[in-house]
Design a protein around this motif. Structure first.
Motif, PDB file in Angstrom:
ATOM      1  N   TRP A 192       0.851  -1.112  -0.131  1.00 32.43           N
ATOM      2  CA  TRP A 192      -0.018  -0.097   0.080  1.00 32.43           C
ATOM      3  C   TRP A 192       0.971   1.470   0.047  1.00 32.43           C
ATOM      4  O   TRP A 192       1.757   1.291   0.599  1.00 32.43           O
ATOM      5  CB  TRP A 192      -0.766  -0.026   1.212  1.00 32.43           C
ATOM      6  N   CYS A 193       0.484   2.343  -0.718  1.00 26.04           N
ATOM      7  CA  CYS A 193       1.234   3.468  -0.936  1.00 26.04           C
ATOM      8  C   CYS A 193       0.411   4.504  -0.010  1.00 26.04           C
ATOM      9  O   CYS A 193      -0.791   4.505  -0.185  1.00 26.04           O
ATOM     10  CB  CYS A 193       1.505   4.120  -2.295  1.00 26.04           C
ATOM     11  N   THR A 194       1.218   5.292   0.955  1.00 23.78           N
ATOM     12  CA  THR A 194       0.505   6.482   1.342  1.00 23.78           C
ATOM     13  C   THR A 194       0.415   7.489   0.190  1.00 23.78           C
ATOM     14  O   THR A 194       0.941   7.539  -0.470  1.00 23.78           O
ATOM     15  CB  THR A 194       1.380   7.033   2.770  1.00 23.78           C
ATOM     16  N   LEU A 195      -0.254   8.707   0.863  1.00 20.81           N
ATOM     17  CA  LEU A 195      -0.287   9.940  -0.195  1.00 20.81           C
ATOM     18  C   LEU A 195       1.228  10.520  -0.330  1.00 20.81           C
ATOM     19  O   LEU A 195       1.650  10.656  -1.082  1.00 20.81           O
ATOM     20  CB  LEU A 195      -1.251  10.914   0.657  1.00 20.81           C
ATOM     21  N   GLU A 196       1.966  10.514   0.980  1.00 24.79           N
ATOM     22  CA  GLU A 196       3.286  11.068   0.776  1.00 24.79           C
ATOM     23  C   GLU A 196       4.062  10.102  -0.279  1.00 24.79           C
ATOM     24  O   GLU A 196       4.697  10.565  -1.000  1.00 24.79           O
ATOM     25  CB  GLU A 196       4.037  10.926   2.160  1.00 24.79           C
ATOM     26  N   ASP A 197       3.980   8.720  -0.212  1.00 27.13           N
ATOM     27  CA  ASP A 197       4.626   7.743  -0.972  1.00 27.13           C
ATOM     28  C   ASP A 197       4.403   8.150  -2.882  1.00 27.13           C
ATOM     29  O   ASP A 197       4.903   8.274  -3.367  1.00 27.13           O
ATOM     30  CB  ASP A 197       4.288   6.434  -0.951  1.00 27.13           C
ATOM     31  N   ILE A 198       2.883   8.569  -2.856  1.00 24.14           N
ATOM     32  CA  ILE A 198       2.537   9.015  -4.253  1.00 24.14           C
ATOM     33  C   ILE A 198       3.109  10.193  -4.537  1.00 24.14           C
ATOM     34  O   ILE A 198       3.664  10.552  -5.643  1.00 24.14           O
ATOM     35  CB  ILE A 198       0.971   9.037  -4.323  1.00 24.14           C
ATOM     36  N   MET A 199       3.232  11.225  -3.579  1.00 25.47           N
ATOM     37  CA  MET A 199       3.779  12.399  -3.850  1.00 25.47           C
ATOM     38  C   MET A 199       5.405  12.391  -4.220  1.00 25.47           C
ATOM     39  O   MET A 199       5.963  13.034  -5.261  1.00 25.47           O
ATOM     40  CB  MET A 199       3.857  13.381  -2.588  1.00 25.47           C
TER      41      MET A 199
ATOM     42  N   ARG B 204       0.431  17.909  -2.893  1.00 28.18           N
ATOM     43  CA  ARG B 204      -0.546  17.173  -2.302  1.00 28.18           C
ATOM     44  C   ARG B 204      -2.097  16.942  -2.980  1.00 28.18           C
ATOM     45  O   ARG B 204      -2.353  16.130  -2.830  1.00 28.18           O
ATOM     46  CB  ARG B 204      -0.828  18.028  -0.838  1.00 28.18           C
ATOM     47  N   ASN B 205      -2.358  18.198  -3.639  1.00 23.93           N
ATOM     48  CA  ASN B 205      -3.509  18.180  -4.378  1.00 23.93           C
ATOM     49  C   ASN B 205      -3.398  17.353  -5.638  1.00 23.93           C
ATOM     50  O   ASN B 205      -4.425  16.546  -5.703  1.00 23.93           O
ATOM     51  CB  ASN B 205      -3.807  19.681  -4.841  1.00 23.93           C
TER      52      ASN B 205
ATOM     53  N   LYS C  20      -4.373   9.453  -6.413  1.00 21.78           N
ATOM     54  CA  LYS C  20      -4.973   8.493  -5.500  1.00 21.78           C
ATOM     55  C   LYS C  20      -6.643   8.133  -5.869  1.00 21.78           C
ATOM     56  O   LYS C  20      -6.823   6.956  -6.049  1.00 21.78           O
ATOM     57  CB  LYS C  20      -4.649   9.005  -4.156  1.00 21.78           C
ATOM     58  N   LYS C  21      -7.141   9.097  -6.273  1.00 21.99           N
ATOM     59  CA  LYS C  21      -8.542   9.008  -6.634  1.00 21.99           C
ATOM     60  C   LYS C  21      -8.468   8.043  -7.880  1.00 21.99           C
ATOM     61  O   LYS C  21      -9.394   7.390  -8.071  1.00 21.99           O
ATOM     62  CB  LYS C  21      -9.351  10.334  -6.650  1.00 21.99           C
TER      63      LYS C  21
END
Length: 44
Positions: free
Chosen positions: A14-21, A28-29, A35-36
């Motif tokens: 699982w990737c966190t939002l920070e990982d995706i960033m 962030r946006n 992510k969505k």
């Protein structure tokens, strides 16, 4: 980000939002939008 850091991030289940960033070099946006989209594709 080094290749080793990238591999460590994508190897996680699982990737966190920070990982995706970090992976996408996104704010962030933009990461929330990505992510969505990922979630929608997984649900199809």
């Amino acid at each position: 980000m080094s290749a080793e850091e990238t591999l460590n991030l994508i190897a996680k289940q699982w990737c966190t939002l920070e990982d995706i960033m970090k992976l996408g070099h996104l704010g962030r946006n933009s990461a929330l939008k990505a992510k969505k989209k990922i979630k929608e594709k997984l649900e199809k």
